[in-house]
Motif scaffolding. Structure first.
Motif, PDB file in Angstrom:
ATOM      1  N   PRO A 321      44.275  29.909  34.387  1.00  0.00           N
ATOM      2  CA  PRO A 321      43.645  30.519  33.616  1.00  0.00           C
ATOM      3  C   PRO A 321      42.634  29.240  33.106  1.00  0.00           C
ATOM      4  CG  PRO A 321      46.478  29.963  33.231  1.00  0.00           C
ATOM      5  CD  PRO A 321      45.661  29.537  34.896  1.00  0.00           C
ATOM      6  N   TRP A 322      42.403  28.535  33.707  1.00  0.00           N
ATOM      7  CA  TRP A 322      40.898  27.296  33.495  1.00  0.00           C
ATOM      8  C   TRP A 322      39.836  27.760  34.512  1.00  0.00           C
ATOM      9  CZ3 TRP A 322      46.286  25.960  33.439  1.00  0.00           C
ATOM     10  CH2 TRP A 322      47.087  25.054  32.413  1.00  0.00           C
ATOM     11  N   THR A 323      39.613  28.648  35.639  1.00  0.00           N
ATOM     12  CA  THR A 323      39.144  28.834  35.965  1.00  0.00           C
ATOM     13  C   THR A 323      37.966  30.146  35.745  1.00  0.00           C
ATOM     14  OG1 THR A 323      41.229  28.905  38.294  1.00  0.00           O
ATOM     15  CG2 THR A 323      38.960  30.117  38.269  1.00  0.00           C
ATOM     16  N   ASN A 324      37.091  30.521  35.866  1.00  0.00           N
ATOM     17  CA  ASN A 324      36.048  31.190  35.742  1.00  0.00           C
ATOM     18  C   ASN A 324      35.964  32.766  36.784  1.00  0.00           C
ATOM     19  OD1 ASN A 324      33.463  32.628  36.115  1.00  0.00           O
ATOM     20  ND2 ASN A 324      32.033  31.561  34.914  1.00  0.00           N
ATOM     21  N   GLU A 325      36.596  33.438  35.744  1.00  0.00           N
ATOM     22  CA  GLU A 325      37.189  34.444  35.995  1.00  0.00           C
ATOM     23  C   GLU A 325      36.613  35.447  36.832  1.00  0.00           C
ATOM     24  OE1 GLU A 325      40.993  36.992  34.701  1.00  0.00           O
ATOM     25  OE2 GLU A 325      40.221  36.078  32.819  1.00  0.00           O
ATOM     26  N   GLU A 326      35.056  35.316  36.502  1.00  0.00           N
ATOM     27  CA  GLU A 326      33.494  36.373  36.737  1.00  0.00           C
ATOM     28  C   GLU A 326      33.114  36.059  37.779  1.00  0.00           C
ATOM     29  OE1 GLU A 326      34.058  35.194  33.181  1.00  0.00           O
ATOM     30  OE2 GLU A 326      34.137  36.677  31.710  1.00  0.00           O
ATOM     31  N   PHE A 327      32.673  34.370  38.051  1.00  0.00           N
ATOM     32  CA  PHE A 327      31.783  34.144  39.090  1.00  0.00           C
ATOM     33  C   PHE A 327      33.409  34.324  39.824  1.00  0.00           C
ATOM     34  CE2 PHE A 327      32.053  30.914  41.961  1.00  0.00           C
ATOM     35  CZ  PHE A 327      30.110  30.485  41.850  1.00  0.00           C
ATOM     36  N   MET A 328      34.131  34.073  39.934  1.00  0.00           N
ATOM     37  CA  MET A 328      35.490  34.448  41.039  1.00  0.00           C
ATOM     38  C   MET A 328      35.334  35.705  41.755  1.00  0.00           C
ATOM     39  SD  MET A 328      35.895  31.392  42.127  1.00  0.00           S
ATOM     40  CE  MET A 328      37.235  31.998  43.566  1.00  0.00           C
ATOM     41  N   GLY A 329      35.224  36.796  40.556  1.00  0.00           N
ATOM     42  CA  GLY A 329      35.384  38.290  40.711  1.00  0.00           C
ATOM     43  C   GLY A 329      34.413  38.441  42.067  1.00  0.00           C
ATOM     44  N   GLU A 330      33.030  38.261  41.101  1.00  0.00           N
ATOM     45  CA  GLU A 330      31.539  38.211  42.458  1.00  0.00           C
ATOM     46  C   GLU A 330      31.827  37.435  43.899  1.00  0.00           C
ATOM     47  OE1 GLU A 330      27.996  36.646  40.402  1.00  0.00           O
ATOM     48  OE2 GLU A 330      29.103  37.856  38.362  1.00  0.00           O
ATOM     49  N   VAL A 331      32.402  36.874  43.585  1.00  0.00           N
ATOM     50  CA  VAL A 331      32.255  35.432  44.884  1.00  0.00           C
ATOM     51  C   VAL A 331      33.701  36.422  45.938  1.00  0.00           C
ATOM     52  CG1 VAL A 331      31.173  34.088  44.081  1.00  0.00           C
ATOM     53  CG2 VAL A 331      33.881  34.065  44.241  1.00  0.00           C
ATOM     54  N   LEU A 332      34.735  36.675  45.431  1.00  0.00           N
ATOM     55  CA  LEU A 332      35.809  37.523  46.282  1.00  0.00           C
ATOM     56  C   LEU A 332      35.423  38.842  46.455  1.00  0.00           C
ATOM     57  CD1 LEU A 332      39.069  35.483  44.903  1.00  0.00           C
ATOM     58  CD2 LEU A 332      36.960  35.222  46.654  1.00  0.00           C
ATOM     59  N   ALA A 333      34.289  39.317  45.751  1.00  0.00           N
ATOM     60  CA  ALA A 333      34.004  41.340  45.789  1.00  0.00           C
ATOM     61  C   ALA A 333      33.908  41.197  47.883  1.00  0.00           C
ATOM     62  CB  ALA A 333      33.116  41.766  45.281  1.00  0.00           C
ATOM     63  N   GLY A 334      34.821  42.600  47.817  1.00  0.00           N
ATOM     64  CA  GLY A 334      34.878  42.971  49.236  1.00  0.00           C
ATOM     65  C   GLY A 334      35.036  41.844  49.927  1.00  0.00           C
ATOM     66  N   ARG A 335      36.081  40.558  49.746  1.00  0.00           N
ATOM     67  CA  ARG A 335      35.773  39.373  51.052  1.00  0.00           C
ATOM     68  C   ARG A 335      37.851  39.548  51.090  1.00  0.00           C
ATOM     69  NH1 ARG A 335      34.155  33.896  51.928  1.00  0.00           N
ATOM     70  NH2 ARG A 335      36.647  33.149  52.514  1.00  0.00           N
ATOM     71  N   LYS A 336      37.829  39.340  52.214  1.00  0.00           N
ATOM     72  CA  LYS A 336      39.606  39.145  53.084  1.00  0.00           C
ATOM     73  C   LYS A 336      40.398  37.909  52.052  1.00  0.00           C
ATOM     74  CE  LYS A 336      42.548  41.127  56.352  1.00  0.00           C
ATOM     75  NZ  LYS A 336      42.536  41.425  57.669  1.00  0.00           N
ATOM     76  N   THR A 337      40.024  38.078  50.446  1.00  0.00           N
ATOM     77  CA  THR A 337      41.104  36.422  50.190  1.00  0.00           C
ATOM     78  C   THR A 337      41.382  37.737  48.542  1.00  0.00           C
ATOM     79  OG1 THR A 337      39.215  35.096  51.299  1.00  0.00           O
ATOM     80  CG2 THR A 337      40.467  34.329  49.076  1.00  0.00           C
ATOM     81  N   ILE A 338      42.425  37.493  48.286  1.00  0.00           N
ATOM     82  CA  ILE A 338      43.178  38.405  47.192  1.00  0.00           C
ATOM     83  C   ILE A 338      42.537  36.931  46.203  1.00  0.00           C
ATOM     84  CG2 ILE A 338      45.558  38.617  46.524  1.00  0.00           C
ATOM     85  CD1 ILE A 338      46.457  38.621  49.508  1.00  0.00           C
ATOM     86  N   TYR A 339      42.439  37.889  45.220  1.00  0.00           N
ATOM     87  CA  TYR A 339      41.952  36.541  43.838  1.00  0.00           C
ATOM     88  C   TYR A 339      43.251  36.341  43.028  1.00  0.00           C
ATOM     89  CZ  TYR A 339      39.793  37.241  39.528  1.00  0.00           C
ATOM     90  OH  TYR A 339      39.032  36.573  38.241  1.00  0.00           O
ATOM     91  N   GLN A 340      44.165  36.106  43.037  1.00  0.00           N
ATOM     92  CA  GLN A 340      45.828  35.701  42.660  1.00  0.00           C
ATOM     93  C   GLN A 340      45.732  34.902  41.459  1.00  0.00           C
ATOM     94  OE1 GLN A 340      48.454  32.958  45.190  1.00  0.00           O
ATOM     95  NE2 GLN A 340      49.787  33.562  44.043  1.00  0.00           N
ATOM     96  N   ARG A 341      45.680  36.178  41.142  1.00  0.00           N
ATOM     97  CA  ARG A 341      44.959  35.600  38.922  1.00  0.00           C
ATOM     98  C   ARG A 341      46.484  35.309  38.358  1.00  0.00           C
ATOM     99  NH1 ARG A 341      42.368  32.781  34.984  1.00  0.00           N
ATOM    100  NH2 ARG A 341      42.957  34.453  33.081  1.00  0.00           N
ATOM    101  N   LYS A 342      46.805  34.449  37.559  1.00  0.00           N
ATOM    102  CA  LYS A 342      47.486  33.656  36.871  1.00  0.00           C
ATOM    103  C   LYS A 342      47.665  33.001  35.318  1.00  0.00           C
ATOM    104  CE  LYS A 342      48.549  31.896  40.801  1.00  0.00           C
ATOM    105  NZ  LYS A 342      48.236  30.204  40.681  1.00  0.00           N
ATOM    106  N   PRO A 343      48.006  34.558  34.942  1.00  0.00           N
ATOM    107  CA  PRO A 343      47.398  34.718  33.358  1.00  0.00           C
ATOM    108  C   PRO A 343      48.003  33.961  32.616  1.00  0.00           C
ATOM    109  CG  PRO A 343      48.213  37.172  33.822  1.00  0.00           C
ATOM    110  CD  PRO A 343      48.602  36.044  35.531  1.00  0.00           C
ATOM    111  N   ASP A 372      36.505  44.676  41.909  1.00  0.00           N
ATOM    112  CA  ASP A 372      35.568  45.114  43.654  1.00  0.00           C
ATOM    113  C   ASP A 372      36.766  43.633  44.583  1.00  0.00           C
ATOM    114  OD1 ASP A 372      33.914  46.999  42.990  1.00  0.00           O
ATOM    115  OD2 ASP A 372      32.529  45.380  42.348  1.00  0.00           O
ATOM    116  N   CYS A 373      38.259  43.602  44.150  1.00  0.00           N
ATOM    117  CA  CYS A 373      38.803  42.460  44.713  1.00  0.00           C
ATOM    118  C   CYS A 373      40.225  42.719  44.609  1.00  0.00           C
ATOM    119  CB  CYS A 373      38.852  41.331  44.332  1.00  0.00           C
ATOM    120  SG  CYS A 373      37.388  40.446  43.546  1.00  0.00           S
ATOM    121  N   THR A 374      40.695  42.741  46.300  1.00  0.00           N
ATOM    122  CA  THR A 374      41.927  42.695  46.115  1.00  0.00           C
ATOM    123  C   THR A 374      42.874  41.281  44.805  1.00  0.00           C
ATOM    124  OG1 THR A 374      42.109  43.317  48.641  1.00  0.00           O
ATOM    125  CG2 THR A 374      44.414  42.506  47.952  1.00  0.00           C
ATOM    126  N   VAL A 375      43.275  41.920  44.018  1.00  0.00           N
ATOM    127  CA  VAL A 375      44.039  41.190  43.306  1.00  0.00           C
ATOM    128  C   VAL A 375      45.594  41.454  42.886  1.00  0.00           C
ATOM    129  CG1 VAL A 375      44.532  40.865  40.337  1.00  0.00           C
ATOM    130  CG2 VAL A 375      41.841  42.069  41.517  1.00  0.00           C
TER     131      VAL A 375
END
Length: 409
Positions: A321-343, A372-375
């Protein structure tokens, strides 16, 4: 001693777990997790972690009185509660997995803490080092060991009770290495932060020493033949699941064939430059030895990304919840790293009534930021649901609705 009545109770639960494990729903979701963890899934995966409010959802169901029987009973109930009640994507193993209990003494210290009367939610760690530079001689080689006898006692109790119904087997879950957490448990947060400034050389020295100690322990664990694969239904930490076909499912395994979890949430107040120059090398030397890495807890990962992006084996990144979602969505887009969101757990854990519109907007924003990420969506750190299981189930339902409405729309 486990009484005949308690044994029958455990056998009943073992039968239930096996039935659920064999269900079409569980088989389908298992395949979905394997695809998801390879970043080839078709949708975000959901898990509502119940660990912090088991007193509300599991304890009322428990019937056993013997301590060992109760421990096994709680684990069995925990294994299938999510699929049976909440219907998120938590899956159920067709076996009763037992992992090794460990005894860890970083730098040879016995970690000492006081817990609050609320059951342990509030904790205070006794500061055993105040001035790092003046007390550097207190840092001895770490003492790590596997508690073989205690674990085998638990294993045998489960096997004797229901091994003819549900197989009992030793399993592996992701190994963990939380270097700065270990240091805070010895020094306290304030002393550690002062040490970064007052004793930079000593700080780097003790953190690198601990990283080397962990690697030595992991290698000894591997050489003992007791290190098991981490590609099954077990925990990948942070509410996630190890399931993958990219790592071996049969042993023996080496470090570069298993999962590792790391985080450094204690350095949240440290600048990006200081983290990179004083902390990162000790983390990277451990992470580079493993097959797949999950990183983060409450850390705001955008600040660490220049370092984390160096890891070619980074498979899961914690978007707290303290992470910049937009920034991480951009850098992980298309990358083989899962965007593991903690609402934020506040929606389910603070108010007795779920604000459905706010929760829906919260989840929808994540899906938009990470389109554009694996969520992966993991609700954790909720310490109460106010004894309202329907609220928890509704949280899961809304997440599914948001995915149906927004994912790849």
């Amino acid at each position: 001693m486990i009484s005949p009545k308690e044994r029958e109770r455990l056998r009943e639960l073992a039968n239930t777990q096996l039935e659920i494990a064999k269900s079409d729903k569980n088989v389908k979701r298992t395949k979905e997790w394997i695809a998801h963890n390879s970043c080839k899934g078709e949708r975000p995966m959901i898990h509502l972690e119940i660990d912090n409010f088991t007193q509300e959802v599991l304890f009322p169901r428990m019937q056993c009185e013997d301590p060992m029987a109760r421990r096994i009973e709680e684990r069995l109930l925990h294994n299938f509660y999510n699929m049976q009640v909440l219907d998120d994507d938590k899956v159920v193993a067709p076996y009763f997995g037992v992992w090794w209990d460990l005894d860890l003494k970083p730098w040879g210290f016995d970690v000492q803490k006081e817990v609050a009367s609320d059951g342990g939610l509030g904790q205070h760690f006794t500061e055993q080092v105040e001035e790092l530079g003046e007390e550097i001689d207190k840092f001895r080689p770490s003492e790590f060991k596997i508690k073989v006898d205690e674990t085998n006692e638990y294993f045998k109790a489960a096997e004797d009770a229901f091994g003819d119904i549900l197989p009992v087997k030793h399993v592996g879950k992701s190994l963990t290495c939380w270097l700065t957490q270990d240091l805070v448990h010895i020094m306290g947060m304030q002393n550690m932060c002062y040490a970064l400034y007052d004793y930079p050389d000593e700080f780097v020295q003790v953190l690198n020493q601990l990283a080397d100690d962990y690697l030595k322990f992991f290698e000894e664990w591997r050489d003992s033949g007791l290190l098991y694969p981490t590609s099954g239904y077990e925990e990948c930490n942070q509410g996630s699941i190890c399931l993958t076909d990219e790592l071996p499912s049969e042993g023996p395994v080496d470090l570069n064939q298993i999962w590792l979890h790391m985080d450094s949430q204690e350095t949240i107040n440290v600048s990006q430059e200081m983290f990179e120059s004083m902390v990162w090398d000790s983390y990277k030397k451990v992470a580079d030895r493993f097959g797949l890495v999950s990183f983060g807890c409450c850390d705001p990962l955008e600040r660490l990304w220049p370092c984390l992006s160096q890891l070619t084996n980074l498979r899961k990144a914690s978007i707290s919840p303290w992470t910049n979602e937009e920034f991480m969505g951009e850098v992980l887009a298309g990358r083989k790293t899962i965007y593991q969101r903690k609402p934020s757990p506040n929606y389910i854990g603070v108010s007795e009534v779920l604000d459905e519109d706010a929760w829906r907007a919260h989840i929808t924003k994540t899906l938009q930021c990470a389109k554009d990420c694996t969520v992966e969506l993991t609700i954790r750190d909720a310490y109460t649901i106010h004894n309202n299981v329907d609220k928890a189930k509704r949280c899961v339902e809304i997440m599914k609705e948001c995915i149906a409405d927004n994912w790849n729309a």
